[in-house]
Design a protein around this motif. Structure first.
Motif, PDB file in Angstrom:
ATOM      1  N   GLN A 175      51.334  42.445  41.623  1.00  0.00           N
ATOM      2  CA  GLN A 175      51.304  43.125  40.503  1.00  0.00           C
ATOM      3  C   GLN A 175      49.985  42.453  39.918  1.00  0.00           C
ATOM      4  O   GLN A 175      48.817  42.963  39.440  1.00  0.00           O
ATOM      5  CB  GLN A 175      52.791  42.933  39.261  1.00  0.00           C
ATOM      6  CG  GLN A 175      52.943  44.351  39.344  1.00  0.00           C
ATOM      7  CD  GLN A 175      54.681  43.930  37.971  1.00  0.00           C
ATOM      8  OE1 GLN A 175      53.980  43.016  37.077  1.00  0.00           O
ATOM      9  NE2 GLN A 175      54.980  44.040  38.523  1.00  0.00           N
ATOM     10  N   ARG A 176      50.245  40.845  40.388  1.00  0.00           N
ATOM     11  CA  ARG A 176      48.584  40.290  39.840  1.00  0.00           C
ATOM     12  C   ARG A 176      47.369  41.072  40.376  1.00  0.00           C
ATOM     13  O   ARG A 176      46.185  40.577  40.117  1.00  0.00           O
ATOM     14  CB  ARG A 176      49.201  38.735  39.828  1.00  0.00           C
ATOM     15  CG  ARG A 176      48.551  38.256  39.084  1.00  0.00           C
ATOM     16  CD  ARG A 176      47.472  38.966  37.614  1.00  0.00           C
ATOM     17  NE  ARG A 176      46.666  37.226  37.681  1.00  0.00           N
ATOM     18  CZ  ARG A 176      45.429  37.551  36.449  1.00  0.00           C
ATOM     19  NH1 ARG A 176      45.815  38.684  35.172  1.00  0.00           N
ATOM     20  NH2 ARG A 176      44.390  36.419  35.899  1.00  0.00           N
ATOM     21  N   VAL A 177      47.549  40.379  42.168  1.00  0.00           N
ATOM     22  CA  VAL A 177      46.857  40.815  42.772  1.00  0.00           C
ATOM     23  C   VAL A 177      46.708  42.590  42.492  1.00  0.00           C
ATOM     24  O   VAL A 177      45.093  42.890  42.599  1.00  0.00           O
ATOM     25  CB  VAL A 177      47.932  40.716  44.138  1.00  0.00           C
ATOM     26  CG1 VAL A 177      46.246  41.691  45.077  1.00  0.00           C
ATOM     27  CG2 VAL A 177      47.446  39.464  44.409  1.00  0.00           C
ATOM     28  N   ASP A 178      47.004  43.415  42.194  1.00  0.00           N
ATOM     29  CA  ASP A 178      46.437  44.965  42.623  1.00  0.00           C
ATOM     30  C   ASP A 178      45.608  44.890  40.715  1.00  0.00           C
ATOM     31  O   ASP A 178      45.169  45.760  40.944  1.00  0.00           O
ATOM     32  CB  ASP A 178      47.908  45.825  41.653  1.00  0.00           C
ATOM     33  CG  ASP A 178      48.800  46.098  42.879  1.00  0.00           C
ATOM     34  OD1 ASP A 178      47.705  45.466  44.311  1.00  0.00           O
ATOM     35  OD2 ASP A 178      49.589  46.387  42.828  1.00  0.00           O
ATOM     36  N   ALA A 179      46.339  44.143  40.039  1.00  0.00           N
ATOM     37  CA  ALA A 179      45.829  43.882  38.217  1.00  0.00           C
ATOM     38  C   ALA A 179      44.136  43.233  38.655  1.00  0.00           C
ATOM     39  O   ALA A 179      42.807  44.391  38.360  1.00  0.00           O
ATOM     40  CB  ALA A 179      46.104  43.183  37.611  1.00  0.00           C
ATOM     41  N   LEU A 180      44.483  42.667  39.362  1.00  0.00           N
ATOM     42  CA  LEU A 180      42.792  41.824  40.063  1.00  0.00           C
ATOM     43  C   LEU A 180      41.991  42.763  41.234  1.00  0.00           C
ATOM     44  O   LEU A 180      40.430  42.547  40.343  1.00  0.00           O
ATOM     45  CB  LEU A 180      43.034  40.174  40.715  1.00  0.00           C
ATOM     46  CG  LEU A 180      43.566  39.176  39.914  1.00  0.00           C
ATOM     47  CD1 LEU A 180      43.959  38.039  40.928  1.00  0.00           C
ATOM     48  CD2 LEU A 180      42.358  38.639  38.498  1.00  0.00           C
ATOM     49  N   LEU A 181      42.436  43.567  41.207  1.00  0.00           N
ATOM     50  CA  LEU A 181      41.782  44.253  42.882  1.00  0.00           C
ATOM     51  C   LEU A 181      41.043  45.800  41.577  1.00  0.00           C
ATOM     52  O   LEU A 181      39.508  46.199  41.837  1.00  0.00           O
ATOM     53  CB  LEU A 181      42.666  45.043  43.989  1.00  0.00           C
ATOM     54  CG  LEU A 181      42.808  44.254  44.557  1.00  0.00           C
ATOM     55  CD1 LEU A 181      43.967  44.846  45.458  1.00  0.00           C
ATOM     56  CD2 LEU A 181      41.660  43.000  45.697  1.00  0.00           C
ATOM     57  N   LEU A 184      38.066  44.701  39.632  1.00  0.00           N
ATOM     58  CA  LEU A 184      37.301  43.851  40.303  1.00  0.00           C
ATOM     59  C   LEU A 184      36.447  45.416  40.667  1.00  0.00           C
ATOM     60  O   LEU A 184      34.813  45.789  40.576  1.00  0.00           O
ATOM     61  CB  LEU A 184      37.536  43.855  41.854  1.00  0.00           C
ATOM     62  CG  LEU A 184      37.888  42.016  41.291  1.00  0.00           C
ATOM     63  CD1 LEU A 184      38.443  41.257  42.818  1.00  0.00           C
ATOM     64  CD2 LEU A 184      36.202  41.360  41.083  1.00  0.00           C
ATOM     65  N   ARG A 185      37.077  46.635  41.544  1.00  0.00           N
ATOM     66  CA  ARG A 185      36.984  48.011  41.057  1.00  0.00           C
ATOM     67  C   ARG A 185      35.408  48.533  40.047  1.00  0.00           C
ATOM     68  O   ARG A 185      34.831  49.379  40.576  1.00  0.00           O
ATOM     69  CB  ARG A 185      37.461  49.135  41.620  1.00  0.00           C
ATOM     70  CG  ARG A 185      37.423  49.281  42.075  1.00  0.00           C
ATOM     71  CD  ARG A 185      38.751  51.349  43.215  1.00  0.00           C
ATOM     72  NE  ARG A 185      37.875  52.792  42.988  1.00  0.00           N
ATOM     73  CZ  ARG A 185      37.941  52.813  44.034  1.00  0.00           C
ATOM     74  NH1 ARG A 185      37.352  51.869  44.812  1.00  0.00           N
ATOM     75  NH2 ARG A 185      37.352  53.635  44.371  1.00  0.00           N
ATOM     76  N   GLN A 186      36.494  48.290  39.167  1.00  0.00           N
ATOM     77  CA  GLN A 186      35.526  49.217  38.150  1.00  0.00           C
ATOM     78  C   GLN A 186      34.039  47.767  37.651  1.00  0.00           C
ATOM     79  O   GLN A 186      33.055  48.196  37.266  1.00  0.00           O
ATOM     80  CB  GLN A 186      36.742  48.390  36.711  1.00  0.00           C
ATOM     81  CG  GLN A 186      37.850  49.531  36.428  1.00  0.00           C
ATOM     82  CD  GLN A 186      38.764  49.416  35.309  1.00  0.00           C
ATOM     83  OE1 GLN A 186      38.331  48.260  34.536  1.00  0.00           O
ATOM     84  NE2 GLN A 186      39.311  49.798  34.913  1.00  0.00           N
ATOM     85  N   LYS A 187      34.448  46.913  38.190  1.00  0.00           N
ATOM     86  CA  LYS A 187      33.357  45.942  37.951  1.00  0.00           C
ATOM     87  C   LYS A 187      32.177  46.023  38.769  1.00  0.00           C
ATOM     88  O   LYS A 187      31.066  46.418  38.377  1.00  0.00           O
ATOM     89  CB  LYS A 187      33.332  44.032  37.538  1.00  0.00           C
ATOM     90  CG  LYS A 187      34.584  43.946  36.035  1.00  0.00           C
ATOM     91  CD  LYS A 187      34.254  41.913  36.081  1.00  0.00           C
ATOM     92  CE  LYS A 187      34.967  42.228  34.933  1.00  0.00           C
ATOM     93  NZ  LYS A 187      35.560  40.830  34.891  1.00  0.00           N
ATOM     94  N   PHE A 188      32.558  46.080  40.130  1.00  0.00           N
ATOM     95  CA  PHE A 188      31.941  46.296  41.048  1.00  0.00           C
ATOM     96  C   PHE A 188      31.794  48.236  42.142  1.00  0.00           C
ATOM     97  O   PHE A 188      32.753  47.862  42.803  1.00  0.00           O
ATOM     98  CB  PHE A 188      31.452  45.611  41.803  1.00  0.00           C
ATOM     99  CG  PHE A 188      31.381  43.949  41.207  1.00  0.00           C
ATOM    100  CD1 PHE A 188      29.959  43.475  41.130  1.00  0.00           C
ATOM    101  CD2 PHE A 188      32.657  43.141  41.161  1.00  0.00           C
ATOM    102  CE1 PHE A 188      29.528  42.513  40.326  1.00  0.00           C
ATOM    103  CE2 PHE A 188      32.359  41.656  40.346  1.00  0.00           C
ATOM    104  CZ  PHE A 188      30.834  41.780  40.157  1.00  0.00           C
ATOM    105  N   PRO A 189      31.995  48.652  41.246  1.00  0.00           N
ATOM    106  CA  PRO A 189      31.924  50.528  41.779  1.00  0.00           C
ATOM    107  C   PRO A 189      31.185  50.573  43.676  1.00  0.00           C
ATOM    108  O   PRO A 189      30.303  49.789  44.004  1.00  0.00           O
ATOM    109  CB  PRO A 189      31.195  51.694  40.918  1.00  0.00           C
ATOM    110  CG  PRO A 189      30.127  50.507  40.516  1.00  0.00           C
ATOM    111  CD  PRO A 189      31.272  49.116  39.892  1.00  0.00           C
TER     112      PRO A 189
END
Length: 245
Positions: A175-181, A184-189
């Motif tokens: 869950q933590r890895v999915d949240a980090l990904l 990152l996707r929202q910050k760097f589309p």
């Protein structure tokens, strides 16, 4: 019958006469040692003078010079003969010792020869050890010195590699890895999108959006489908065909 190993050094030779071996004893061992073919025997000694004059060995005490005496006897296997310099009836100086084992005559080494041999053996062993150690030494300017042993490489190859157990990830990790990904996707589309596998990635700006359907066209299509369903219900079900056996 003399076997020469180092002709210049009497410590490396031996002498034997097989015809004398069965009759060797305390009385005949000096005659056996005084054979002319024996390289250890000095023909200018007092024993040779006594032998030529046919006198007994007791007269050696009254003479001056080199002589040979029987120092120790252990019949029939071991005899020790000493070569000495007689200076007076009561004063002698040992020069060399010879031992006879099973009829073979050898010269006993002196203390200097024994120490010299031991030192040379030790130095040779130390030098060989240093040479072998230097063959395993490696040096590189960036790494420095290290040891490289061939035996360790062979042992590592022969050793079975232990398989590492794969530990499953925990729910918290996933869950933590999915949240980090997602963060990152929202910050760097992504700037490029690959629509289908195998195709080249296309910039996001160049993707054509499909036009949304007009609501009127959708209504006409729904009306047509309703009319077709009503006409099919008026006609009734299709006739059953006869089965051919």
């Amino acid at each position: 019958k003399c076997r020469f190993i180092f002709p210049d050094n009497l410590l490396g030779i031996s002498w034997v006469d097989s015809s004398w071996i069965p009759i060797l004893n305390n009385g005949s061992v000096l005659d056996y040692f005084s054979e002319r073919s024996n390289p250890f025997y000095d023909r200018t000694c007092n024993n040779e003078v006594v032998k030529m004059q046919r006198m007994t060995l007791d007269h050696l005490n009254q003479m001056v010079g080199v002589e040979y005496i029987l120092l120790h006897a252990q019949e029939p296997i071991l005899f020790i003969i000493r070569k000495q310099q007689r200076q007076s009836p009561t004063q002698v100086m040992p020069l060399a010792d010879y031992y006879i084992i099973a009829g073979v005559i050898y010269q006993a080494p002196d203390l200097g020869s024994v120490i010299n041999s031991r030192v040379l053996t030790a130095v040779h062993g130390i030098q060989s050890a240093f040479e072998e150690a230097m063959s395993y030494c490696r040096y590189h300017p960036s790494k420095g010195y290290w040891w490289h042993f061939k035996d360790e490489e062979e042992r590592e190859k022969t050793k079975p590699k232990a398989k590492k157990k794969e530990e499953p990830s925990s729910i918290f990790q996933r869950q933590r890895v999915d949240a980090l990904l997602l963060d990152l996707r929202q910050k760097f589309p992504p700037r490029f999108v690959q629509q289908k596998p195998g195709e080249k990635p296309v910039p996001v700006d160049q993707i054509k959006k499909e036009p949304e359907p007009v609501p009127e066209a959708v209504k006409t299509e729904e009306k047509e489908t309703v009319k077709n369903a009503q006409s099919a219900g008026a006609k009734g079900p299709p006739e059953k065909r006869m089965r051919l056996q």
